[in-house]
Design a protein around this motif. Structure first.
Motif, PDB file in Angstrom:
ATOM      1  N   LEU A 127       8.221   4.895   7.291  1.00  0.00           N
ATOM      2  CA  LEU A 127       9.370   5.572   6.660  1.00  0.00           C
ATOM      3  C   LEU A 127      10.479   4.567   6.355  1.00  0.00           C
ATOM      4  N   GLY A 128      10.710   3.620   7.272  1.00  0.00           N
ATOM      5  CA  GLY A 128      11.737   2.603   7.054  1.00  0.00           C
ATOM      6  C   GLY A 128      11.386   1.673   5.918  1.00  0.00           C
ATOM      7  N   LEU A 129      10.102   1.308   5.799  1.00  0.00           N
ATOM      8  CA  LEU A 129       9.671   0.422   4.711  1.00  0.00           C
ATOM      9  C   LEU A 129       9.906   1.052   3.343  1.00  0.00           C
ATOM     10  N   LEU A 159       0.813  -1.218   0.000  1.00  0.00           N
ATOM     11  CA  LEU A 159       0.000   0.000   0.000  1.00  0.00           C
ATOM     12  C   LEU A 159       0.844   1.264   0.000  1.00  0.00           C
ATOM     13  N   LEU A 160       2.109   1.157   0.395  1.00  0.00           N
ATOM     14  CA  LEU A 160       2.926   2.336   0.642  1.00  0.00           C
ATOM     15  C   LEU A 160       3.220   3.138  -0.617  1.00  0.00           C
ATOM     16  N   GLY A 161       3.282   2.487  -1.756  1.00  0.00           N
ATOM     17  CA  GLY A 161       3.620   3.217  -2.968  1.00  0.00           C
ATOM     18  C   GLY A 161       2.560   4.210  -3.398  1.00  0.00           C
ATOM     19  N   ALA A 162       1.326   4.047  -2.883  1.00  0.00           N
ATOM     20  CA  ALA A 162       0.226   4.900  -3.335  1.00  0.00           C
ATOM     21  C   ALA A 162      -0.122   6.006  -2.350  1.00  0.00           C
ATOM     22  N   THR A 163       0.588   6.105  -1.235  1.00  0.00           N
ATOM     23  CA  THR A 163       0.295   7.151  -0.251  1.00  0.00           C
ATOM     24  C   THR A 163       1.534   7.420   0.589  1.00  0.00           C
ATOM     25  N   SER A 164       1.482   8.462   1.410  1.00  0.00           N
ATOM     26  CA  SER A 164       2.646   8.823   2.228  1.00  0.00           C
ATOM     27  C   SER A 164       2.735   7.916   3.454  1.00  0.00           C
ATOM     28  N   PRO A 165       3.948   7.758   4.022  1.00  0.00           N
ATOM     29  CA  PRO A 165       4.093   6.908   5.210  1.00  0.00           C
ATOM     30  C   PRO A 165       3.216   7.351   6.382  1.00  0.00           C
ATOM     31  N   LEU A 166       3.152   8.660   6.663  1.00  0.00           N
ATOM     32  CA  LEU A 166       2.334   9.135   7.780  1.00  0.00           C
ATOM     33  C   LEU A 166       0.850   8.893   7.530  1.00  0.00           C
ATOM     34  N   MET A 167       0.401   9.096   6.290  1.00  0.00           N
ATOM     35  CA  MET A 167      -1.000   8.850   5.964  1.00  0.00           C
ATOM     36  C   MET A 167      -1.342   7.383   6.171  1.00  0.00           C
ATOM     37  N   ILE A 209      13.681   1.484  11.117  1.00  0.00           N
ATOM     38  CA  ILE A 209      12.947   0.325  11.634  1.00  0.00           C
ATOM     39  C   ILE A 209      13.418  -0.011  13.046  1.00  0.00           C
ATOM     40  N   ALA A 210      14.726   0.116  13.304  1.00  0.00           N
ATOM     41  CA  ALA A 210      15.239  -0.107  14.660  1.00  0.00           C
ATOM     42  C   ALA A 210      14.627   0.898  15.633  1.00  0.00           C
ATOM     43  N   GLY A 211      14.470   2.147  15.197  1.00  0.00           N
ATOM     44  CA  GLY A 211      13.825   3.158  16.033  1.00  0.00           C
ATOM     45  C   GLY A 211      12.384   2.807  16.331  1.00  0.00           C
ATOM     46  N   ALA A 212      11.682   2.278  15.315  1.00  0.00           N
ATOM     47  CA  ALA A 212      10.305   1.832  15.525  1.00  0.00           C
ATOM     48  C   ALA A 212      10.256   0.707  16.560  1.00  0.00           C
ATOM     49  N   CYS A 213      11.221  -0.208  16.484  1.00  0.00           N
ATOM     50  CA  CYS A 213      11.271  -1.328  17.429  1.00  0.00           C
ATOM     51  C   CYS A 213      11.510  -0.855  18.859  1.00  0.00           C
ATOM     52  N   SER A 240      21.832   1.074   7.318  1.00  0.00           N
ATOM     53  CA  SER A 240      21.187   1.885   6.305  1.00  0.00           C
ATOM     54  C   SER A 240      20.125   2.753   6.946  1.00  0.00           C
ATOM     55  N   ARG A 241      19.689   3.753   6.206  1.00  0.00           N
ATOM     56  CA  ARG A 241      18.665   4.652   6.722  1.00  0.00           C
ATOM     57  C   ARG A 241      17.392   3.873   7.059  1.00  0.00           C
ATOM     58  N   GLY A 242      16.990   2.967   6.160  1.00  0.00           N
ATOM     59  CA  GLY A 242      15.795   2.181   6.405  1.00  0.00           C
ATOM     60  C   GLY A 242      15.914   1.316   7.641  1.00  0.00           C
ATOM     61  N   ALA A 243      17.087   0.655   7.806  1.00  0.00           N
ATOM     62  CA  ALA A 243      17.296  -0.213   8.970  1.00  0.00           C
ATOM     63  C   ALA A 243      17.270   0.587  10.268  1.00  0.00           C
ATOM     64  N   LEU A 244      17.872   1.768  10.273  1.00  0.00           N
ATOM     65  CA  LEU A 244      17.882   2.609  11.474  1.00  0.00           C
ATOM     66  C   LEU A 244      16.469   3.070  11.832  1.00  0.00           C
TER      67      LEU A 244
END
Length: 358
Positions: free
Chosen positions: A101-103, A32-40, A168-172, A162-166
């Motif tokens: 954002l990480g995804l 779903l992420l490609g069709a909308t913003s991460p926050l949305m 996701i780690a923050g989310a965890c 990587s930016r994505g991994a960091l």
């Protein structure tokens, strides 16, 4: 309390089912992420969780098979509001936004396995801050999960951040804080907790998305996101809170480590991501960690201090109390009750009645 020697005690089954629902939501969110913003997307996922549970709560008044959602648990009290606010801030707002954002910078299979760091964050906070008991087997399981995450991040010359991994780690980390805060509330109604968390967090994330220039996606995507949120965030969190009640934060977080395996397995057919040797090795190490946690047995003489609290219960060995005429007698039931001091021995987990020192 269920005997942990049984094949799969209810607390473990609830935590694993919660993990499966949440794990399945990760590759679906990636789609779903490609069709909308991460926050949305984060806002829609949590609104789906809150709105879906609210609909069940209302429906339970009229539909008999929905009665488990009718509020037959202990309600939240004023003293719970601080823990609830912390859970909403970290787990409902910051965590989902960081994950989305990480995804956007990570493939779904790798992101799903990196989410095992949530279990580690939960365990470290539970042991270091709230002093839940641990043993060698649980620690070895935690190290196996961490080794799997390191294998997943290996680039050939070292472990990359990587930016994505960091993100996701923050989310965890946020969800680790959230899980321990929610454990302080686990005696209360899990549907009420999740409903409030979903509606508040979803509304705030949605408002932030609109304020930063995002627009509403197509109705079909809104529907898909809210349904994903209801199952992967709403139903999953209700089950996880029940698991927290029975197991404590550290062990429930460990069993929740099944979530990345579900997500990684679904990402391969759904997103056509190629399976790799690194993915298989990481999954094997994380599976070993999960097995070590599942086969733990904790049994010793212990003392229950006198205490008074409120939660849904039956009259088991820990609930041999009398009732006032106005209190319910059918079981299970909910009312404030007092435990007298008790010393005995049996296999147990750090549930609501076994958060003692060792």
């Amino acid at each position: 309390m269920s005997d942990p020697a049984s094949p799969l005690p209810p607390g473990i089954a609830l935590a694993l089912l919660s993990a499966a629902l949440f794990g399945a939501s990760t590759p679906l969110a990636k789609l779903l992420l490609g069709a909308t913003s991460p926050l949305m997307l984060a806002g829609l996922l949590y609104l789906g969780a809150g709105a879906g549970l609210l609909a069940l709560r209302i429906g339970a008044r009229y539909i008999p098979w929905l009665r488990p959602f009718s509020g037959q648990e202990a309600p939240l009290r004023r003293t719970d509001l601080g823990w609830l606010a912390l859970a909403i801030l970290t787990g409902g707002m910051a965590g989902p936004a960081l994950l989305m954002l990480g995804l956007a910078h990570t493939d779904a299979a790798s992101a799903s396995l990196l989410l095992n760091l949530e279990g580690l964050a939960t365990m470290v906070i539970a042991w270091g801050v709230f002093h839940e008991n641990t043993d060698r087997r649980v620690l070895l399981g935690a190290f196996a999960i961490l080794a799997g995450a390191c294998v997943l991040s290996w680039s050939g010359s070292g472990i990359t951040a990587s930016r994505g991994a960091l993100l996701i780690a923050g989310a965890c980390l946020c969800w680790g804080i959230d899980n321990n805060a929610t454990a302080r509330l686990s005696g209360a109604d899990p549907t009420q907790i999740t409903l409030i968390k979903g509606l508040v967090a979803g509304t705030v994330n949605l408002a932030l998305a609109l304020a930063t220039g995002a627009s509403f996606p197509a109705p079909s995507l809104v529907c898909a996101a809210t349904l994903t949120g209801f199952a992967g965030y709403g139903a999953s969190l209700v089950l996880f809170i029940l698991g927290l009640r029975a197991l404590g934060a550290a062990r429930a977080g460990a069993y929740f480590s099944l979530a990345p395996f579900v997500g990684a397995c679904l990402a391969i057919p759904l997103l056509h991501e190629a399976p790799t040797l690194r993915l298989a090795l990481a999954g094997g190490l994380m599976g070993l960690g999960l097995w070590l946690h599942l086969t733990e047995r904790h049994d010793h003489d212990h003392t229950h201090d006198a205490m008074e609290h409120e939660h849904r219960h039956t009259h088991d060995a820990h609930h041999q109390h009398s009732h006032a005429p106005s209190e319910p007698t059918n079981e299970p039931h909910t009312h404030p009750h007092r435990h007298v001091a008790l010393t005995h021995r049996h296999a147990h987990y750090p549930d609501l009645h076994h958060r003692h020192t060792h």
